[in-house]
Design an enzyme around this catalytic site. Structure first.
Site, PDB file in Angstrom:
ATOM      1  N   ARG A  49       0.823  -1.216   0.000  1.00 26.17           N
ATOM      2  CA  ARG A  49       0.000   0.000   0.000  1.00 26.17           C
ATOM      3  C   ARG A  49       0.855   1.263   0.000  1.00 26.17           C
ATOM      4  O   ARG A  49       0.554   2.230  -0.698  1.00 26.17           O
ATOM      5  CB  ARG A  49      -0.947   0.008   1.202  1.00 26.17           C
ATOM      6  CG  ARG A  49      -2.245  -0.719   0.929  1.00 26.17           C
ATOM      7  CD  ARG A  49      -3.364  -0.233   1.840  1.00 26.17           C
ATOM      8  NE  ARG A  49      -2.993  -0.200   3.226  1.00 26.17           N
ATOM      9  CZ  ARG A  49      -3.027  -1.220   4.060  1.00 26.17           C
ATOM     10  NH1 ARG A  49      -3.435  -2.385   3.626  1.00 26.17           N
ATOM     11  NH2 ARG A  49      -2.673  -1.094   5.317  1.00 26.17           N
TER      12      ARG A  49
ATOM     13  N   ALA B  20     -15.292   9.000   8.909  1.00 26.08           N
ATOM     14  CA  ALA B  20     -16.020   7.846   9.461  1.00 26.08           C
ATOM     15  C   ALA B  20     -16.279   8.050  10.954  1.00 26.08           C
ATOM     16  O   ALA B  20     -17.334   7.667  11.462  1.00 26.08           O
ATOM     17  CB  ALA B  20     -15.204   6.576   9.227  1.00 26.08           C
TER      18      ALA B  20
ATOM     19  N   TYR C  55     -12.060  10.038  -0.179  1.00 21.80           N
ATOM     20  CA  TYR C  55     -13.347   9.864   0.505  1.00 21.80           C
ATOM     21  C   TYR C  55     -13.211  10.192   1.997  1.00 21.80           C
ATOM     22  O   TYR C  55     -12.120  10.155   2.550  1.00 21.80           O
ATOM     23  CB  TYR C  55     -13.926   8.467   0.265  1.00 21.80           C
ATOM     24  CG  TYR C  55     -13.343   7.359   1.106  1.00 21.80           C
ATOM     25  CD1 TYR C  55     -12.223   6.658   0.704  1.00 21.80           C
ATOM     26  CD2 TYR C  55     -13.947   6.999   2.311  1.00 21.80           C
ATOM     27  CE1 TYR C  55     -11.702   5.643   1.471  1.00 21.80           C
ATOM     28  CE2 TYR C  55     -13.432   5.981   3.087  1.00 21.80           C
ATOM     29  CZ  TYR C  55     -12.315   5.302   2.664  1.00 21.80           C
ATOM     30  OH  TYR C  55     -11.803   4.299   3.436  1.00 21.80           O
TER      31      TYR C  55
ATOM     32  N   TYR D  42       0.571   4.442  -2.494  1.00 20.93           N
ATOM     33  CA  TYR D  42       0.344   5.808  -2.012  1.00 20.93           C
ATOM     34  C   TYR D  42       1.395   6.759  -2.596  1.00 20.93           C
ATOM     35  O   TYR D  42       1.076   7.879  -3.013  1.00 20.93           O
ATOM     36  CB  TYR D  42       0.408   5.861  -0.483  1.00 20.93           C
ATOM     37  CG  TYR D  42      -0.689   5.098   0.219  1.00 20.93           C
ATOM     38  CD1 TYR D  42      -1.895   4.823  -0.415  1.00 20.93           C
ATOM     39  CD2 TYR D  42      -0.537   4.656   1.534  1.00 20.93           C
ATOM     40  CE1 TYR D  42      -2.910   4.123   0.224  1.00 20.93           C
ATOM     41  CE2 TYR D  42      -1.545   3.961   2.181  1.00 20.93           C
ATOM     42  CZ  TYR D  42      -2.719   3.695   1.521  1.00 20.93           C
ATOM     43  OH  TYR D  42      -3.719   3.012   2.158  1.00 20.93           O
TER      44      TYR D  42
HETATM   45  C1  LIG Z   1      -7.783   4.751   4.848  1.00 17.51           C
HETATM   46  S1  LIG Z   1      -8.939   5.098   6.093  1.00 17.51           S
HETATM   47  C2  LIG Z   1      -9.854   6.381   5.361  1.00 17.51           C
HETATM   48  C3  LIG Z   1     -10.662   7.189   6.338  1.00 17.51           C
HETATM   49  C4  LIG Z   1     -11.432   8.332   5.688  1.00 17.51           C
HETATM   50  N1  LIG Z   1     -10.530   9.299   5.120  1.00 17.51           N
HETATM   51  C5  LIG Z   1     -12.355   9.063   6.663  1.00 17.51           C
HETATM   52  O1  LIG Z   1     -12.263  10.281   6.743  1.00 17.51           O
HETATM   53  O2  LIG Z   1     -13.156   8.405   7.321  1.00 17.51           O
HETATM   54  C6  LIG Z   1      -9.949   3.672   5.974  1.00 17.51           C
HETATM   55  C7  LIG Z   1     -10.604   3.361   7.298  1.00 17.51           C
HETATM   56  O3  LIG Z   1     -11.639   4.300   7.569  1.00 17.51           O
HETATM   57  C8  LIG Z   1     -12.715   3.663   8.215  1.00 17.51           C
HETATM   58  N2  LIG Z   1     -13.874   3.664   7.317  1.00 17.51           N
HETATM   59  C9  LIG Z   1     -13.889   3.836   5.986  1.00 17.51           C
HETATM   60  N3  LIG Z   1     -15.139   3.728   5.500  1.00 17.51           N
HETATM   61  C10 LIG Z   1     -15.931   3.490   6.573  1.00 17.51           C
HETATM   62  C11 LIG Z   1     -17.315   3.281   6.750  1.00 17.51           C
HETATM   63  N4  LIG Z   1     -18.167   3.280   5.725  1.00 17.51           N
HETATM   64  N5  LIG Z   1     -17.768   3.054   8.001  1.00 17.51           N
HETATM   65  C12 LIG Z   1     -16.938   3.040   9.065  1.00 17.51           C
HETATM   66  N6  LIG Z   1     -15.623   3.225   8.956  1.00 17.51           N
HETATM   67  C13 LIG Z   1     -15.121   3.453   7.721  1.00 17.51           C
HETATM   68  C14 LIG Z   1     -12.288   2.215   8.477  1.00 17.51           C
HETATM   69  O4  LIG Z   1     -11.655   2.164   9.747  1.00 17.51           O
HETATM   70  C15 LIG Z   1     -11.311   2.007   7.351  1.00 17.51           C
HETATM   71  O5  LIG Z   1     -10.441   0.925   7.583  1.00 17.51           O
END
Ligand SMILES: C[S@@+](CC[C@H](N)C(=O)[O-])C[C@H]1O[C@@H](n2cnc3c(N)ncnc32)[C@H](O)[C@@H]1O
Length: 267
Positions: A68, A126, A94, A72
């Protein structure tokens, strides 16, 4: 090369693009010369493409044979290459673009180091969705937030009287990329044992997945900590551990405040 100086604006879509994307983010996507994006769902892709036809996905840089971190760095390089051409580039990630997103921070840092203007705008993460869906206010007891693998391998402070949020629980111990979003997590027993130092194994925790489509419901699976070994997790899972013990007042500070004649609740 154009004669225009390059500029980088990093924005987020929020978790639900339809509803969470800010007016500011939409404006920058519209105005940019080029848009690059890393978003998980087709609705977000369609919306970005409708706002600006000169948009490209960086998702294609992921591959199951690449670490990863290498992906990146390739994303950062693609963003910077467009900025160096003198373009105004809007990079879309996102959620909140600066929360658990290495390439966004790195691109801003590198662009500034090369003398370009670079800014990041906030988005809905999230964790923001978790507070709303689970109904927990971090002001009540405080809340620590860690990346799950980082938490497992390092000595991060854990207060059982506060909430704990572990991001990326579904990819615990993984450095690679799975196109299907499902990962093996053989280190989970070690995490369960570590959490057992602070919380009872019967303590209930929530595997949380925010709804990414408008009108849909979140997934909130309440399980015992020991149930983490068998519960279904995905790359989008976040673990929420509510406080498991009462708050311990700091007696020394209470005594000092009382000596100053300042009334403290309960004293
Ligand atoms: C690389 S991070 C990105 C976080 C993203 N930038 C944010 O602001 O939430 C990925 C992590 O965010 C969390 N995440 C992403 N999508 C999610 C969702 N739909 N529901 C809950 N947690 C989420 C999970 O912990 C996941 O492993």
């Amino acid at each position: 090369m154009t004669d225009k100086r390059g500029k980088l604006v990093v924005v987020g879509t929020g978790l639900r693009t339809v509803g969470h994307m800010t007016v500011e983010a939409i404006s920058w996507i519209r105005m940019a010369d080029r848009v690059v994006y890393v978003v998980g769902d087709p609705v977000a892709e369609d919306m970005i493409a409708a706002l600006n036809e000169k948009s490209e996905s960086l998702q294609t840089l992921y591959s199951s044979s690449t670490k990863r971190i290498d992906t990146y760095n390739a994303m950062v390089e693609r963003v910077l290459s467009l900025v160096r051409e003198g373009l105004t580039v809007c990079a879309v990630f996102y959620g909140h673009p600066g929360v658990f997103v290495y390439p966004s921070h790195e691109a801003v840092k590198q662009a500034r180091a090369e003398g370009f203007s670079a800014v990041m705008l906030p988005g809905i993460s999230a964790e923001d969705c978790l507070f709303a869906d689970v109904g927990f206010d971090p002001a009540t007891t405080g809340c620590s937030s860690y990346e799950a693998t980082d938490y497992l391998f390092n000595q991060r402070p854990t207060d059982p009287a506060s909430a704990l949020v572990l991001w990326q629980i579904g990819i615990l111990g993984n450095e690679g990329y799975s196109p299907m979003g499902r990962y093996e997590t053989p280190l989970m027993p070690l995490l369960i044992a570590k959490l057992g130092r602070f919380f009872a194994p019967t303590h209930h925790v929530a595997v949380y997945e925010a709804a990414v489509q408008f009108g849909c419901r979140p997934r909130i699976s309440w399980i015992r900590i020991s149930g983490l070994a068998t519960v279904e997790l995905s790359a989008a899972s976040t673990l929420y551990i509510p406080p498991g013990a009462p708050t311990r007042p700091d007696a020394q500070v209470h005594a000092q405040a009382v000596a100053m004649g300042i009334p403290i609740g309960g004293d």
